[in-house]
Design a protein around this motif. Structure first.
Motif, PDB file in Angstrom:
ATOM      1  N   ASN A   1      88.238 -27.621  73.652  1.00 47.01           N
ATOM      2  CA  ASN A   1      88.871 -26.580  73.202  1.00 47.01           C
ATOM      3  C   ASN A   1      88.172 -25.769  72.202  1.00 47.01           C
ATOM      4  OD1 ASN A   1      89.622 -27.338  70.411  1.00 47.01           O
ATOM      5  ND2 ASN A   1      90.484 -29.133  71.418  1.00 47.01           N
TER       6      ASN A   1
ATOM      7  N   PHE B   1      88.388 -16.171  74.555  1.00 50.89           N
ATOM      8  CA  PHE B   1      88.891 -15.089  73.741  1.00 50.89           C
ATOM      9  C   PHE B   1      87.946 -13.890  73.894  1.00 50.89           C
ATOM     10  CE2 PHE B   1      90.151 -18.561  70.399  1.00 50.89           C
ATOM     11  CZ  PHE B   1      91.003 -18.907  70.921  1.00 50.89           C
TER      12      PHE B   1
ATOM     13  N   HIS C   1      99.256 -17.190  78.336  1.00 52.32           N
ATOM     14  CA  HIS C   1     100.349 -17.483  77.248  1.00 52.32           C
ATOM     15  C   HIS C   1     101.648 -16.727  77.460  1.00 52.32           C
ATOM     16  CE1 HIS C   1     101.677 -17.977  73.058  1.00 52.32           C
ATOM     17  NE2 HIS C   1     102.518 -17.129  73.298  1.00 52.32           N
TER      18      HIS C   1
ATOM     19  N   PHE D   1      93.812 -13.854  68.933  1.00 53.37           N
ATOM     20  CA  PHE D   1      93.802 -15.022  69.659  1.00 53.37           C
ATOM     21  C   PHE D   1      94.410 -16.193  69.170  1.00 53.37           C
ATOM     22  CE2 PHE D   1      90.372 -12.434  71.682  1.00 53.37           C
ATOM     23  CZ  PHE D   1      91.024 -12.423  72.906  1.00 53.37           C
TER      24      PHE D   1
ATOM     25  N   ASP E   1      91.904 -20.081  77.051  1.00 48.89           N
ATOM     26  CA  ASP E   1      91.346 -19.944  75.549  1.00 48.89           C
ATOM     27  C   ASP E   1      89.892 -19.190  75.747  1.00 48.89           C
ATOM     28  OD1 ASP E   1      93.272 -20.521  73.970  1.00 48.89           O
ATOM     29  OD2 ASP E   1      92.526 -22.362  73.360  1.00 48.89           O
TER      30      ASP E   1
ATOM     31  N   ASP F   1     101.242 -22.342  77.185  1.00 52.03           N
ATOM     32  CA  ASP F   1      99.761 -21.960  77.846  1.00 52.03           C
ATOM     33  C   ASP F   1      99.870 -22.767  79.147  1.00 52.03           C
ATOM     34  OD1 ASP F   1      99.461 -20.623  75.598  1.00 52.03           O
ATOM     35  OD2 ASP F   1      98.527 -22.320  74.741  1.00 52.03           O
TER      36      ASP F   1
ATOM     37  N   GLU G   1      96.304 -12.631  76.525  1.00 54.56           N
ATOM     38  CA  GLU G   1      95.973 -13.888  77.048  1.00 54.56           C
ATOM     39  C   GLU G   1      96.983 -14.013  78.326  1.00 54.56           C
ATOM     40  OE1 GLU G   1      97.181 -16.554  73.880  1.00 54.56           O
ATOM     41  OE2 GLU G   1      95.425 -16.096  72.711  1.00 54.56           O
TER      42      GLU G   1
END
Ligand SMILES: [Zn+2]
Length: 237
Positions: free
Chosen positions: A74, A172, A212, A134, A170, A151, A209
């Protein structure tokens, strides 16, 4: 020798004082209203049964979890959660249950990267990546902290392979945005499929995103800072 023990004692006292101060500040520096104990959480469930956080893995047949913050894969590059769990408030879990059934009819299913997130993680994320596009602003808290954000992506049920999406989870970047149209047609179609099924079941999207989604009816759900161990302990009682 006696003097040595006195100095050692004072040093220990100072250390303990400093660390407990740090602990307090770390947990709620913005003085938000946060459910932070098992008792407070159980009381909130007693007052409104929809406050219950549902274990998605147990509740939704075939749902796949890939809880990135329980691993080092992550953006923080460190393990944030000690257990790979996905919890959501009851109405959100019910919606995902319906969505999973609809997708199963097409040979597809859901893969969840993150759901309920303890507030402590939101504090840490902002420290690592202080950009509120983000990462949630810790002075407000994240909708993940309310157990009302998820998510997720779509997989092929048979192979477990993720459908092609505009970016990885993720990422960004501008390409992660719903407004980005400079992506290939398959990724765009898959992003639309996820969007349609989520929006028709009580969720709203977040522009920046594709992965999300927020529960529309989320205003009554408080921020929480219970660890996954605490939630597990309640569930296994
Ligand atoms: Zn999210």
């Amino acid at each position: 020798m006696k003097r040595f023990y006195i100095i050692l004692g004072l040093a220990l006292l100072l250390f303990t004082a400093c660390s407990s101060n740090k602990g307090e500040v770390k947990e709620n520096p913005y003085k938000l209203e946060i459910i932070a104990t098992t008792d407070a959480y159980l009381e909130s469930v007693k007052q409104d049964s929809t406050n219950i956080l549902i274990d998605l893995e147990k509740y939704i047949p075939g749902i796949v979890l890939d809880i990135r913050y329980a691993d080092t894969n992550n953006f923080t590059k460190s393990k944030i959660y000690t257990l790979p769990k996905a919890y959501l408030r009851k109405p959100a879990a019910d919606s995902l249950l319906k969505i999973q059934k609809i997708l199963a009819g097409k040979g597809l299913g859901l893969k969840v990267y993150d759901a309920y997130r303890p507030y402590a993680a939101t504090l840490y994320f902002y420290k690592v990546y202080p950009d509120t596009t983000f990462v949630a602003a810790p002075w407000k808290g994240s909708i993940h902290n309310r157990g009302c954000a998820v998510d997720l992506s779509i997989i092929d049920l048979k192979t477990g392979t993720e459908l092609k999406m505009p970016t990885t989870f993720d990422s960004f970047t501008d390409q992660a945005s719903h407004n980005c149209m400079e992506i290939d047609s398959t990724a765009m179609a898959n992003r639309s499929l996820l969007k349609e099924v989520m929006l028709s079941h009580g969720f709203t999207l977040y522009d920046a995103e594709w992965w999300h989604y927020n529960l529309k009816q989320r205003d009554n759900y408080k921020l929480m800072n219970l660890s996954f161990e605490e939630l597990e302990a309640i569930n296994n009682k």
